[in-house]
Design an enzyme around this catalytic site. Structure first.
Site, PDB file in Angstrom:
ATOM      1  CG  HIS A  21       4.759  -4.989  -5.080  1.00 24.59           C
ATOM      2  ND1 HIS A  21       5.043  -4.123  -6.114  1.00 24.59           N
ATOM      3  CD2 HIS A  21       5.899  -5.064  -4.338  1.00 24.59           C
ATOM      4  CE1 HIS A  21       6.284  -3.686  -5.979  1.00 24.59           C
ATOM      5  NE2 HIS A  21       6.821  -4.240  -4.920  1.00 24.59           N
TER       6      HIS A  21
ATOM      7  CG  HIS B  12       4.482  -9.623  -2.377  1.00 27.00           C
ATOM      8  ND1 HIS B  12       3.861  -8.675  -1.614  1.00 27.00           N
ATOM      9  CD2 HIS B  12       5.763  -9.207  -2.496  1.00 27.00           C
ATOM     10  CE1 HIS B  12       4.726  -7.732  -1.274  1.00 27.00           C
ATOM     11  NE2 HIS B  12       5.889  -8.031  -1.807  1.00 27.00           N
TER      12      HIS B  12
ATOM     13  CE  LYS C 248       8.555   3.864  -0.693  1.00 28.50           C
ATOM     14  NZ  LYS C 248       9.069   2.612  -0.251  1.00 28.50           N
TER      15      LYS C 248
ATOM     16  CG  ASN D 217       1.008  -2.376  -2.114  1.00 32.36           C
ATOM     17  OD1 ASN D 217       2.077  -2.809  -1.713  1.00 32.36           O
ATOM     18  ND2 ASN D 217       0.141  -1.755  -1.329  1.00 32.36           N
TER      19      ASN D 217
HETATM   20  N1  GLY Z   1       7.369  -0.757  -1.113  1.00 30.27           N
HETATM   21  C1  GLY Z   1       6.102  -0.102  -1.094  1.00 30.27           C
HETATM   22  C2  GLY Z   1       6.003   0.930  -0.028  1.00 30.27           C
HETATM   23  O1  GLY Z   1       6.983   1.331   0.550  1.00 30.27           O
HETATM   24  O2  GLY Z   1       4.908   1.371   0.253  1.00 30.27           O
END
Ligand code: GLY
Length: 369
Positions: A247, A251, A226, A244
């Site tokens: 997601h 979502h 990340k 994403n």
């Molecule tokens: N949770 C995805 C981001 O932080 O971009």
């Protein structure tokens, strides 16, 4: 010596991510030099467990305020933000304060958003207490709140001053919270590192039993993935869109189930459906799709939205997604395990026709739910 990771977001200050068991005392080392007051913002589940411990670490260095708000996604709203801000104003805080966001994703999103607008922005440090927040919300500066129209529709990018992942805080987690974190870790593996996927399967038992020694390595790997993406694209203009993955459907599942289905379980089902979409579009091989589903199964994560959620309603719910532009429904899709679709006309997202999404939803619900 413990390795400290660095996030180097273009256009913002670099910051450290410190990860390990028993590192709360290091909070003092990462406070801004000019910090006169530490304002711990937490929810009323986490504050009774840890706020005094955090206070004990910093009270020699700074004044300390503890502000709590009612726990739960339903309270991540404008009213809560206003109430917290009123407390900060009543405490007469100035720009030499630092917000310490203590808790899971909700507390971090809320505290970070408060920090991003209070006095036009004050520093904040993330102190996650859930596996999900450790590998996701604590890094990258996404802050915000929900409205009746959807999740995180109001917010700001505000990079933290530092991140402290004190693994001991995770030991009080209930099992479903571990699922939440595991699903995001699977997502990181799908995006960037197939070996991480294997590691998660091998370490699943130890992760579930929150063995701090075994937890450190996979958490670090997820954070590395990340941190690298956020460093390259902090404002989600392009590459960060890959985070994403899973997601758009995830979502929608959360929204349609009125948040009764937890984020991680929704994202796991979302990963399975979106990998199915990628497979139908000829982007992801059937072998890799099956491998991903086998991994989710081995981790006891869901492979499909529950039958009770109608595919057509889920499809409708995807239309509120923040990635969508010009009425196009855009998805971050894998082209392999550890490899995402590369940049095209819409960035790192791909337009998908409704029929394909519906077919993938139906296929997973019929065969896997
Ligand atoms: N949770 C995805 C981001 O932080 O971009």
């Amino acid at each position: 010596m413990r390795k400290i990771l660095n996030v180097r977001p273009a256009g913002s200050r670099n910051y450290q991510v410190r990860i390990g068991p028993d590192i709360l005392h290091e909070l003092i080392r990462v406070l801004p030099l000019e910090c006169a007051t530490v304002c711990i913002i937490s929810d009323d589940n986490v504050a009774p467990l840890y706020a005094e411990k955090v206070k004990a670490v910093v009270k020699e260095r700074a004044e300390v305020e503890i502000i709590t708000f009612p726990a739960g996604e339903a309270n991540k709203n404008r009213m809560t933000k206003e109430q917290i801000e009123d407390k900060l104003l009543a405490a007469n805080l100035r720009r030499d304060c630092t917000v310490v966001a203590l808790g899971g994703g909700v507390a971090l999103d809320m505290a970070g958003f408060v920090a991003s607008t209070f006095l036009r922005g004050v520093p904040w440090i993330t102190l996650p207490t859930s596996l999900l927040a450790a590998v996701d919300a604590s890094i990258g500066g996404k802050t915000g709140l929900n409205t009746t129209q959807g999740k995180n529709l109001i917010g700001a990018f505000h990079q933290p001053y530092a991140v402290l992942i004190n693994l001991d805080f995770l030991t009080s987690l209930p099992a479903e919270e571990i699922d939440n974190g595991l699903a995001e870790m699977v997502k990181h593996a799908v995006i960037a590192d197939a070996d991480h996927l294997n590691e998660l399967v091998e370490a699943a038992g130890e992760i579930r039993s929150l063995n701090l020694k075994t937890l450190e390595r996979p958490v670090r790997r997820s954070v590395e993935i990340k941190a690298k993406i956020v460093s390259m694209d902090p404002g989600e203009r392009n590459l960060r869109q890959v985070l994403n993955c899973g997601h758009t459907i995830g979502h929608a599942i959360e929204l349609v189930s009125q948040y009764r289905i937890k984020h991680g379980l929704a994202v796991a089902a979302g990963l399975s459906v979106e990998a199915g979409i990628a497979n139908q579009l000829g982007l992801l091989s059937t072998r890799e799709l099956e491998r991903l589903r086998e991994v989710l199964r081995n981790l006891s994560l869901p492979l499909a939205p529950p039958d009770i959620l109608d595919p057509a309603i889920l499809l409708e719910a995807t239309r509120t997604d923040k990635k969508n532009r010009l009425r196009k429904n855009l998805y971050s899709l894998p082209v392999g395990l550890g490899k995402m679709i590369s940049a095209g006309p819409d960035g790192y997202v791909h337009q998908v026709d409704d029929e394909v999404v519906l077919a993938a939803l139906e296929e997973t619900q019929e065969s896997l739910a």
